[in-house]
Design an enzyme around this catalytic site. Structure first.
Site, PDB file in Angstrom:
ATOM      1  CD  GLN A   1      -1.659  -2.413   1.690  1.00 20.95           C
ATOM      2  OE1 GLN A   1      -0.062  -2.833   1.986  1.00 20.95           O
ATOM      3  NE2 GLN A   1      -2.611  -3.173   2.261  1.00 20.95           N
TER       4      GLN A   1
ATOM      5  CG  ASP B   1      -6.352  -0.161  11.075  1.00 23.04           C
ATOM      6  OD1 ASP B   1      -7.281  -0.336  10.304  1.00 23.04           O
ATOM      7  OD2 ASP B   1      -5.958   0.423  10.765  1.00 23.04           O
TER       8      ASP B   1
END
Lengths: 306, 306
Positions: free
Chosen positions: B176, B217
């Protein structure tokens, strides 16, 4: 029996004017050999990462046979070969030593054999010390391809009845962990797991790792070592979690200096010829870390653990 | 203008019974869209990593339009969509909240718009705080794709006349960093460098990095956060070198619990369908780290830095 990657005939075999080496770039998925006919071809192969770890040294030593048989200057051969891995001082030193011994009248083949035997003896002693640090049930973290000393340490620990697990970071961009270390451990029937380079701290936090062991490419005057990029990040995490970190070193004395090798950014940007980001992106690829003495529990040498 | 990856119409566009999303798996090398016709197809796309970061939340919200227009149960849709990312509790919470509001009589489209507007406002405030931490000449390390809050922080810092450099770890196995963060920074004309996941400590030691910034997260009751695997290793190195580490969090309050998601070992062993080691090798792939509060200099929320 040693795993393929540690066997002399796989690392460098000289036969009738041709030097052969197992091409580690396509290992373990295929077993191909690179054939080299001149010192320049050997230097190119080393620069192209056909072999690594202790491989370049052994290949360079046997490349002197190529130079001799082609009637070329051994001095020039040593100079060309030494420049292929600026961070690996031990290779340059050993080649110079071999050259000196030949100049003093020794036979080149005997010099090479005796140097390789000295290495084998050193690996044997280092792995005795290394295996003594491994206890039954240990989870061991390593980095890159930690070579004879590490693999033999694990093998001797298991031979002494200790059961271990090894966590092997893949070692981007060349993936030596995935391509060299893990297959060698599997060949030795050692329980081993491939992880990415970002994961060691996760497993340390989960108390899965009891010891961290790596090779070292240089041993500096202040007691620091240099080793494959990523070693520093892991050594810091090990220190944070109170996990001992030991580095194997063939040298019991310090190197004079070190120059960090920066490799081409394309080695990071491309995987198998395909870019992983925009081709106009910039990447930086320092190939080695320097790890300060406060992060190191001990240096495992042939003369003991320092 | 925001970089492509942060624009609503690229993340999730609903048009006449079809939901479209930019396929981040082949971005930036090609710009393709995945078309989804049912909630199950959306769930599969999220599991297949077609989008990530804030993408799954936005896609899931708009998937409720799909469920509504097909006359399917919104409750079941929320349940299916929430199970796609077990570590991302905020997605599950937001979907439940949306469902409740619809049950209380609000229009689904208006609920979605208002939730997305709340997120945009939160990103705007978080990036105000984020940019205030960035000084002229800073080298910034990030991890994975740290999304709106990070990219907007950098953009606002540069708009305020501060010149920065960003070091972007590639973030194996999904890359990513290479595929999302670096192209977005290049689109914003920010000086940026791709590095491997093992390199951050090297650049910290070289005093090239002044601040480490990541997303988060989850935000746990003890003050820990969870974030993409690799964040812990970098946070420990930052602590060791006295470099501040800030995590962006959309939540000002704690999540209740967390379950670390383990993904398939084949995602590590294969790159582009080709094994990087012996196919019989075992790999372990925990997708998230947990980072303890002592490693975190501050949590950047929409209500300030805590």
């Amino acid at each position: 029996m040693l795993p393929a990657l540690l066997r002399h005939d796989e690392i460098a075999r000289y036969d009738s004017g041709v030097l052969y080496t197992l091409d580690r770039r396509c290992y373990p998925l295929s077993k191909q050999y690179v054939a080299m006919h001149s010192v320049k071809e050997v230097a190119k192969a080393i620069k192209d990462m056909v072999t690594q770890g202790g491989g370049p040294l052994e290949l360079s030593l046997k490349a002197l046979l190529l130079a001799r048989d082609r009637g070329e200057s051994l001095e020039e051969a040593v100079s060309i070969l030494s420049s292929t891995r600026p961070t690996n001082r031990s290779m340059a030193n050993t080649l110079s030593l071999a050259l000196e011994r030949v100049k003093c009248g020794e036979d080149l083949e005997e010099v090479i054999s005796s140097i390789l035997k000295d290495y084998d003896d050193a690996y044997d002693r280092m792995s005795d010390y290394g295996s003594s640090l491994i206890k039954d049930g240990y989870g061991i973290l390593t980095t890159c391809f930690a070579e004879h000393s590490f693999l033999l340490s694990v093998k001797k620990a298991e031979a002494a009845g200790k059961k271990v697990r090894v966590y092997v970071p893949e070692t981007r961009p060349y993936l030596q962990g995935a391509k060299l270390t893990l297959p060698s451990l599997l060949e030795m029937n050692v329980e081993s797991y491939l992880i990415t380079d970002a994961m060691p701290a996760f497993f340390m936090r989960e108390k899965k790792i009891d010891i961290y062991m790596s090779a070292s490419d240089a041993y500096l005057p202040d007691g620091s070592i240099s080793n494959k990029i990523g070693t520093l990040e892991n050594a810091i995490a090990a220190k944070y979690y109170g996990i001992p970190y030991y580095a194997f070193s063939l040298r019991s004395s310090y190197n004079e200096d070190i120059r960090i090798e920066y490799r081409s950014q394309s080695e990071i940007i491309y995987i198998d010829g395909k870019p992983i980001t925009l081709p106009e992106a910039k990447a930086i690829y320092p190939a080695f870390d320097i790890i300060e003495p406060s992060l190191i529990s001990g240096i495992i040498t042939k003369d003991g653990i320092k």
